[in-house]
Design a protein around this motif. Sequence first.
Motif, PDB file in Angstrom:
ATOM      1  N   SER A   1      51.352  61.832  12.696  1.00  6.30           N
ATOM      2  CA  SER A   1      50.513  62.810  13.415  1.00  6.30           C
ATOM      3  C   SER A   1      49.868  63.779  12.439  1.00  6.30           C
ATOM      4  CB  SER A   1      51.356  63.594  14.425  1.00  6.30           C
ATOM      5  OG  SER A   1      52.150  64.580  13.769  1.00  6.30           O
ATOM      6  N   GLY A   2      50.488  63.920  11.270  1.00  8.80           N
ATOM      7  CA  GLY A   2      49.964  64.826  10.254  1.00  8.80           C
ATOM      8  C   GLY A   2      50.511  66.236  10.346  1.00  8.80           C
TER       9      GLY A   2
ATOM     10  N   LYS B   1      50.821  60.468  18.141  1.00  9.07           N
ATOM     11  CA  LYS B   1      50.106  59.882  17.012  1.00  9.07           C
ATOM     12  C   LYS B   1      48.951  59.031  17.531  1.00  9.07           C
ATOM     13  CE  LYS B   1      54.491  59.558  14.495  1.00  9.07           C
ATOM     14  NZ  LYS B   1      55.467  58.621  13.894  1.00  9.07           N
ATOM     15  N   GLY B   2      47.897  58.945  16.736  1.00  6.50           N
ATOM     16  CA  GLY B   2      46.742  58.139  17.133  1.00  6.50           C
ATOM     17  C   GLY B   2      45.451  58.914  17.039  1.00  6.50           C
ATOM     18  N   ARG B   3      44.501  58.525  17.881  1.00  2.11           N
ATOM     19  CA  ARG B   3      43.160  59.141  17.856  1.00  2.11           C
ATOM     20  C   ARG B   3      42.548  59.066  19.249  1.00  2.11           C
ATOM     21  NH1 ARG B   3      43.007  54.115  15.490  1.00  2.11           N
ATOM     22  NH2 ARG B   3      41.708  52.565  16.547  1.00  2.11           N
ATOM     23  N   PRO B   4      41.550  59.916  19.537  1.00  2.00           N
ATOM     24  CA  PRO B   4      40.814  59.767  20.789  1.00  2.00           C
ATOM     25  C   PRO B   4      40.160  58.388  20.851  1.00  2.00           C
ATOM     26  CG  PRO B   4      40.350  61.899  19.804  1.00  2.00           C
ATOM     27  CD  PRO B   4      41.110  61.102  18.781  1.00  2.00           C
ATOM     28  N   ALA B   5      40.349  57.670  21.941  1.00  2.00           N
ATOM     29  CA  ALA B   5      39.783  56.323  22.076  1.00  2.00           C
ATOM     30  C   ALA B   5      38.266  56.382  21.928  1.00  2.00           C
ATOM     31  CB  ALA B   5      40.155  55.736  23.428  1.00  2.00           C
TER      32      ALA B   5
ATOM     33  N   PHE C   1      32.520  66.665  14.604  1.00  2.00           N
ATOM     34  CA  PHE C   1      33.652  66.440  13.712  1.00  2.00           C
ATOM     35  C   PHE C   1      34.917  67.083  14.270  1.00  2.00           C
ATOM     36  CE2 PHE C   1      29.732  66.937  11.186  1.00  2.00           C
ATOM     37  CZ  PHE C   1      29.629  65.657  10.669  1.00  2.00           C
ATOM     38  N   TYR C   2      36.039  66.394  14.127  1.00  2.00           N
ATOM     39  CA  TYR C   2      37.307  66.979  14.548  1.00  2.00           C
ATOM     40  C   TYR C   2      38.389  66.589  13.545  1.00  2.00           C
ATOM     41  CZ  TYR C   2      39.364  62.529  16.102  1.00  2.00           C
ATOM     42  OH  TYR C   2      39.890  61.261  16.126  1.00  2.00           O
ATOM     43  N   CYS C   3      39.477  67.322  13.567  1.00  2.00           N
ATOM     44  CA  CYS C   3      40.651  66.967  12.756  1.00  2.00           C
ATOM     45  C   CYS C   3      41.880  67.274  13.593  1.00  2.00           C
ATOM     46  CB  CYS C   3      40.638  67.694  11.411  1.00  2.00           C
ATOM     47  SG  CYS C   3      40.525  69.490  11.511  1.00  2.00           S
ATOM     48  N   GLY C   4      42.907  67.869  13.001  1.00  2.00           N
ATOM     49  CA  GLY C   4      44.086  68.216  13.773  1.00  2.00           C
ATOM     50  C   GLY C   4      43.887  69.490  14.556  1.00  2.00           C
ATOM     51  N   THR C   5      43.482  70.561  13.828  1.00  2.00           N
ATOM     52  CA  THR C   5      43.315  71.864  14.477  1.00  2.00           C
ATOM     53  C   THR C   5      42.038  72.591  14.052  1.00  2.00           C
ATOM     54  OG1 THR C   5      44.629  72.950  12.752  1.00  2.00           O
ATOM     55  CG2 THR C   5      45.815  72.174  14.687  1.00  2.00           C
ATOM     56  N   GLY C   6      41.127  71.914  13.342  1.00  2.00           N
ATOM     57  CA  GLY C   6      39.819  72.513  13.092  1.00  2.00           C
ATOM     58  C   GLY C   6      39.481  72.924  11.679  1.00  2.00           C
ATOM     59  N   TRP C   7      40.451  72.955  10.769  1.00  2.00           N
ATOM     60  CA  TRP C   7      40.154  73.429   9.415  1.00  2.00           C
ATOM     61  C   TRP C   7      39.372  72.410   8.603  1.00  2.00           C
ATOM     62  CZ3 TRP C   7      44.224  76.832   6.511  1.00  2.00           C
ATOM     63  CH2 TRP C   7      44.559  77.934   7.302  1.00  2.00           C
TER      64      TRP C   7
ATOM     65  N   TRP D   1      42.687  66.778  17.504  1.00  2.00           N
ATOM     66  CA  TRP D   1      43.801  65.946  17.930  1.00  2.00           C
ATOM     67  C   TRP D   1      44.880  66.747  18.644  1.00  2.00           C
ATOM     68  CZ3 TRP D   1      44.881  61.559  19.591  1.00  2.00           C
ATOM     69  CH2 TRP D   1      46.187  61.071  19.622  1.00  2.00           C
ATOM     70  N   ASN D   2      45.055  67.985  18.257  1.00  2.00           N
ATOM     71  CA  ASN D   2      46.082  68.828  18.885  1.00  2.00           C
ATOM     72  C   ASN D   2      45.839  68.947  20.389  1.00  2.00           C
ATOM     73  OD1 ASN D   2      48.330  70.484  18.988  1.00  2.00           O
ATOM     74  ND2 ASN D   2      47.232  72.326  18.371  1.00  2.00           N
TER      75      ASN D   2
END
Length: 458
Positions: free
Chosen positions: A348-349, A356-360, A407-413, A437-438
């Motif tokens: 999940s990082g 764990k995973g990603r938006p479909a 663009f996205y990541c875990g929490t935006g940084w 992802w969060n």
Amino acid sequence: MKRGTKLLVMALTLVFTMSVFTACKTTEKSKKENNLKKISTGDLEKNINKSDWVVVDTRENDAFNGWKLDGVKRGGHIKGAKDFSAAWLSVDSKNKEKRLEGAIKVKGISPEKNIVLYDANGKDAIVVAKYLSSKGYKNLYTYDIKEWANDEGKPMESYENYQMIVTPSWVKDLIDGKNPEGYAGKGYKILEASWGEEKDSPDYLKKGHIKGAVHINTDYVEKGPLWNRLSDKELIKFAEDTGITVDTTVVVYGMDPMPAARVGAILKYIGVKDVRLLNGGTAKWEKAGYELEKTSNKREPVKSFGATTALNKGYIVDLSEAKKILADKNNSKLVDIRSWDEFIGKTSGYDYIKPKGRPAGSVWGHAGTDNSNLDDFRNLDNTMRNKDEILSMWKEGGITPNQRLSFYCGTGWRAAEVLLYADAMGLKNISLYDGGWNEWSGNTGNPANPIEVGTPKK
């Protein structure tokens, strides 16, 4: 002239002559050892598009991006040139050699080619030449970019919004009241951003900060458990408390560009017109020879930001808009700025995100080896990577500049930093999906969103 004086003059003349002879001999020996030859503008122009030639910009990446440095008449780089900055060779990093070799390969710099190394200070090209020579490269040429830049007919390229990614010298001129290129003269603020309060920040008080900079705890602009941005009302209050209006020039920086970019992206979202990220952060400031101060600078408020709601709302989007982007498969992409292991669901990082995973339907946009770095978007000295290489990297995944990209990541940084780079490159229809992802994973009570794992099927 007395005999003693005459002998002294003769001796000094002999010493000077020998010194000049030795210096010339040393220079010639150095050139010979590095297999260096100077190339004329005419010969460069004649060979620049040949497959067995490669032109390399060895200057600081700020100059490559578009800034006019070292007395060069036009900013940017020779059209078609690759970048390999001499500054990368002085970076202290455990994976330095691996990354340098990777950069050489990506840029098509190979021993069988004729390699033109250009600079503007007469030093950078020599540094890179010595490095390449140590690797067995022989067909090396040097060139002074000023000759090319002085001729308006010679093609040069710059990033459309290169001024967003600012140089240490530009910030120094700003502090010294010199009204640097592109500064509107409506006041400025310098923000050192990282997580934690000033007293707990190792970067602000212990190591020191740029003169006049105020510390910004990222908690001032976002909050858990999702770590999305605060409400528009709260963000505008933050800007007013920090002395920022819509017309203030704001420079954000830090030891790590990520939190600085996070703050910068949010300021652009609420409507600050002139937000700049210091390329390479604190390390590049120090490398330029500029001092850091260790005094505590307090935020000085203003009465009004100049707006009562966010003026650039499309710059950061939320869950509902992210779903619309995913639904528009032909024209839009939701771009994952996480490591490959996060994207395929191996990890999940984050210790506080369990799924764990990603938006479909999302696509991988690269990042780094884990959630602490963005090596795929940065050079060895943490400066912004070459635009063409970023676009090429994206193209492999079906990501193109004409699409709507969020663009996205875990929490935006991480995604915020890439958003600013994309903006500097001139991409138009771009945004940050704040929840990332969060939020999508249902980590805090929203499990209904479709998730994929594993390598995407082609």
